[in-house]
Design an enzyme around this catalytic site. Sequence first.
Site, mmCIF file in Angstrom:
data_model
loop_
_atom_site.group_PDB
_atom_site.id
_atom_site.type_symbol
_atom_site.label_atom_id
_atom_site.label_comp_id
_atom_site.label_asym_id
_atom_site.label_seq_id
_atom_site.Cartn_x
_atom_site.Cartn_y
_atom_site.Cartn_z
ATOM 1 N N CYS A 118 -19.237 37.474 30.530
ATOM 2 C CA CYS A 118 -18.127 36.553 30.302
ATOM 3 C C CYS A 118 -18.235 35.857 28.941
ATOM 4 O O CYS A 118 -17.942 36.469 27.929
ATOM 5 C CB CYS A 118 -18.009 35.563 31.457
ATOM 6 S SG CYS A 118 -16.369 34.777 31.531
ATOM 7 N N HIS A 226 -17.887 38.930 36.209
ATOM 8 C CA HIS A 226 -19.106 38.249 36.647
ATOM 9 C C HIS A 226 -19.876 39.091 37.667
ATOM 10 O O HIS A 226 -19.769 38.873 38.875
ATOM 11 C CB HIS A 226 -18.764 36.890 37.257
ATOM 12 C CG HIS A 226 -18.351 35.870 36.255
ATOM 13 N ND1 HIS A 226 -19.232 34.984 35.677
ATOM 14 C CD2 HIS A 226 -17.139 35.623 35.688
ATOM 15 C CE1 HIS A 226 -18.585 34.213 34.815
ATOM 16 N NE2 HIS A 226 -17.317 34.578 34.809
ATOM 17 N N GLU A 228 -22.928 38.906 38.322
ATOM 18 C CA GLU A 228 -24.016 38.145 38.940
ATOM 19 C C GLU A 228 -23.647 37.611 40.327
ATOM 20 O O GLU A 228 -24.521 37.289 41.124
ATOM 21 C CB GLU A 228 -24.421 36.975 38.025
ATOM 22 C CG GLU A 228 -23.543 35.744 38.077
ATOM 23 C CD GLU A 228 -22.234 35.880 37.313
ATOM 24 O OE1 GLU A 228 -21.405 34.951 37.359
ATOM 25 O OE2 GLU A 228 -22.024 36.923 36.664
#
Length: 264
Positions: A118, A226, A228
Amino acid sequence: MQPFLQPLVWLPADHRLLGEEGHQSPFLVLGDKYARALKQCAGAQPVLFPLADMAQIPALLGLVDGVMLTGSPSNVHPSHFGQDVLDACLPLDLQRDALTLALVRACRESGVPLLGICRGFQEINVALGGSLEQSVHERAGHFDHRDPEGVSLDQAYGPAHEVSFAPGCAFAQWAGGDTAQVNSLHGQGIARLAHGLRALGHSSDGLVEAFEIEGAAAFAYAVQWHPEWNCQENTFYRAIFAAFGQACARSHAGRKTKEAIATV
């Protein structure tokens, strides 16, 4: 003392004012989800150098096996790509910019594995000479990539749109196909891709969503979404972190070999 066996990965800290209005104090912040994903899905140990400056980058890179540039509520300051601030209400972080833009260039030059997420994706593009759209949703032909307001975190980080990958590229291999559904929580996006970056993934409105640093000596990839978030439960996201972790493990082994030779 037993040697530390996990690769060490440098994550930058955000500089934020936290607290109630009128009683705010400066804090150095790292999102738990980034550190946890790195630990659980890449098998690496996150490390912070909270007050590092540009001059210390070469020495500190010699202590780590990779760098992961995280997302953040703040945007890259548009002065870095020759523009004025269009929305003064949006948070900025000039102190982070000063470190991470130089860090990107140092990673490329020294062959340290690099993963951008990001804001980190945007930092790599800007550091290497690219530019950003400050408000993608206001640009004709692009849809709104921001996360919806008033929803749960699971909803905000849920699948938002499809990304199409260059056939056979690393992302297509990690995804197990030429397309994948990803989340979307960003207001800025790439306008001009920096020279030396190769776009590997696009959303259906043409926005670059993934790229690599061409000719990099080690892992050098970045994504606008994202991965993660709940990476252990998403096979595609987990594969990205696993590949990054493997690259960092190779870097770790090489660093330890050099240290051993130096002590002989």
